[in-house]
Design an enzyme around this catalytic site. Sequence first.
Site, mmCIF file in Angstrom:
data_model
loop_
_atom_site.group_PDB
_atom_site.id
_atom_site.type_symbol
_atom_site.label_atom_id
_atom_site.label_comp_id
_atom_site.label_asym_id
_atom_site.label_seq_id
_atom_site.Cartn_x
_atom_site.Cartn_y
_atom_site.Cartn_z
ATOM 1 N N LYS A 1 5.049 3.970 -10.062
ATOM 2 C CA LYS A 1 3.761 3.836 -9.364
ATOM 3 C C LYS A 1 2.635 3.414 -10.306
ATOM 4 O O LYS A 1 1.827 2.553 -9.966
ATOM 5 C CB LYS A 1 3.423 5.157 -8.665
ATOM 6 N N ASP B 1 9.702 8.101 -11.170
ATOM 7 C CA ASP B 1 8.984 7.770 -9.935
ATOM 8 C C ASP B 1 7.490 7.544 -10.209
ATOM 9 O O ASP B 1 6.905 6.549 -9.766
ATOM 10 C CB ASP B 1 9.173 8.906 -8.917
ATOM 11 N N GLY C 1 1.352 7.252 -0.561
ATOM 12 C CA GLY C 1 1.250 6.856 0.848
ATOM 13 C C GLY C 1 -0.058 7.170 1.560
ATOM 14 O O GLY C 1 -0.701 6.281 2.118
ATOM 15 N N GLU D 1 0.836 -1.215 0.000
ATOM 16 C CA GLU D 1 0.000 0.000 0.000
ATOM 17 C C GLU D 1 0.865 1.257 0.000
ATOM 18 O O GLU D 1 0.535 2.271 -0.641
ATOM 19 C CB GLU D 1 -0.898 -0.019 1.257
#
Lengths: 441, 441
Positions: A205, A201, A134, A129
């Site tokens: 994700k 980055d 976050g 998760e």
Amino acid sequence: MKRIDIGLVGYGVVGNGVARILEEKKELLSKKSGVEINLKKVFTRNWNKSFPYPLPESKKAYSLDEILQDDDISIVVELTGGIDFPYKLISEAVEKGKHVVTANKALLAERGKEIFLKAEQKDIRIGYEAAVAGGIPIIRALREGLIANDIIKIYGILNGTTNYILTSMYKQGKDFKTALREAQELGYAEADPTLDINGTDAAHKITILASLSYGGFLDFSQVYVEGIESIHPLDIELGKDLGYVLKLLAIAKGHNGEVEVRVHPTFIPEDNPLAKVDGVFNAVMVEGDAVGESMFYGKGAGSLPTASAVISDIVDISKSIAEGVGRGIEITSMNWEHKDLTLTRVPDFYTRYYLRFTVPDVTGILAKVAAVFARFNISIAAVIQKEKVVSMYESKEKVVPLVILTHTASENNIQKAIKEIEQQGITVEKTVIIRVEDEEK
Amino acid sequence: MKRIDIGLVGYGVVGNGVARILEEKKELLSKKSGVEINLKKVFTRNWNKSFPYPLPESKKAYSLDEILQDDDISIVVELTGGIDFPYKLISEAVEKGKHVVTANKALLAERGKEIFLKAEQKDIRIGYEAAVAGGIPIIRALREGLIANDIIKIYGILNGTTNYILTSMYKQGKDFKTALREAQELGYAEADPTLDINGTDAAHKITILASLSYGGFLDFSQVYVEGIESIHPLDIELGKDLGYVLKLLAIAKGHNGEVEVRVHPTFIPEDNPLAKVDGVFNAVMVEGDAVGESMFYGKGAGSLPTASAVISDIVDISKSIAEGVGRGIEITSMNWEHKDLTLTRVPDFYTRYYLRFTVPDVTGILAKVAAVFARFNISIAAVIQKEKVVSMYESKEKVVPLVILTHTASENNIQKAIKEIEQQGITVEKTVIIRVEDEEK
């Protein structure tokens, strides 16, 4: 109440946050979960420095074996950096029958397949998760809350640094370098911001979200990624005139058995909820065939938001262990199609385009450009021609920007058309291409 | 693969959506969950009409006993209306050891305590993701994703009908009656919209969210509820001048061991993400001590969004059954403090206020009002006096609106001050009070 022992590897900002919450909220967590979660040991390479949340000597591990060889520890939380070391660590943990919680998006995007297949064989759960946005429980939402949906599209703002920069470029008219420097001064960009600003980055994700949404693994090296380094304030300004806001979007769409995954600066309509996501916030928009559009918004990084996500996985897995769950069900959740996903090839991308040509200020240019477009079946939705914005151009002759907004077109045709326009000598500088996510009305 | 049999009671729009998804996505659901979910029987009072998703004869139940007495059926999905009938149905299902999934917010808000305590005794799970904001997996987010957080505040737009009406009042300057009629014509408001527009529906939902967030039951009859029936376009207009958007907010905040729960028209700053939630969409903002602010946005109602939520619970419980979970852990999740929550009394509400006094157009009025405010320790943040807006007032003398925005004050002091101002004869009409959710800078 059953006690579950946790081993934590890596004691940076997130690790400190995890330890703090596990200790300070021990009672709250056991009330809510019915399990006692005990942080047994923490490993970091160097205990000889000060930490925001100092630990008692009894919790410090000085070798990885103190965690990996401890049969009481059933969950290993991996919060280190890089890829090779955590890969090895997780592999060993899985081998030892320990469940794993990780916030490592690079690792999962680039070597997730190996890790998940190993874990599947051993009936081990991998919680991730915290690897994506976050403060936003998006993994859980996709895996459970939206389970009844075929995901048509999932896209979002997954990198706070670039969103902070683009927000100040949009709102305060700053140029990229100034905005980046200010973000660094405020701690919103790292000293070496390369992986943020070049889109890597965000690509890590969206690769994870695409895998989970479409049920298989994909080849990260083939994901299309473009960063924000060369965004010019002029394009943000001209986009505004068209009713658009520029965001670094990470996009995954499923169609015809393929998944189109791409990260690039993108114009979105100013009334799209994502257009209002400013600064370091993240947001993910999910379009499911049953729910329609849902958006999830929150902090994407930071010690406590990321720790909050890590702990949600720790609790989840701890409950399963305490309940004595017959494993083997949860684990299928990312690889539920049991196959590798096929990525759509870049030339087959199909979207709308904002194109800024730099052309001499003479008559007849638009006609020439339009003729090439017609040949490649590209339909024009809007044209902006500005007279005054000349100062930015290096060229000495008088040049102007010619902006064309297209209807939906294939990347292949767009690239060919631009190549032909440039070869014909119509333009005097490299053409700026910005993709547009805006449904045709 | 283990098969879980489901019984469905109530075959309206949501029930049809649930049946459709369970049948048409049977394969997808089993791939993702590892369980075969089988819709065995559906009960409705009258099968002699046509349904959007017609069922084969074999699936039709003509009595509730066909579901309640069937030992194969381990989950009863309750999608009827009202309170008494579903209460009886769920009680019987629980008694028989069947897990329950319900979308019935009124039932859970008003009689949830009895149901959850019964279920706890029997180790039965009650799934209610669909009871609050169907397309938004907010129950799961609170229960699992944000488990590491103390919830500071949870608030949101939980009713699509009123949000549609307020959006058209704000954007098109319509009055309440016109906006309501149009919403009815478009199917966004029911023929009898009472429970929507008077705030009861939103109050049911925030009651459930507050229970889950603060871990206990609360007395719904004591929840403060105010609807949007008497909102005047003038206040929306004047709020705009102050940078506010009017929304029907449902708010729960924990402090000093109490929970403040209230539903009322509320001004929020136009840069609050909720201010941009338009039309029939719902959104929930959660402020947790670890994650900071997270927002969840999506469709709050409709056949498929609600069905999607129902199915997420069915799958969740089915997986638990298939895994042979030792029950008794999940069930504690709503009542994890094992106590009744104490509601903050209305006079103890503490917030900012927008007050519109209707006063004669003579000098010295503001001084009189300010004097009363000072006596009650109410600090003034802004004042708007308009000269022209007279036509709406019934009074024959020349009157004007005097708007005062306060800093944070207690409801008690505000009510006393207004009473005194009205008693002094300063105002000529009833004072308009609208609460403001806007942090003091």
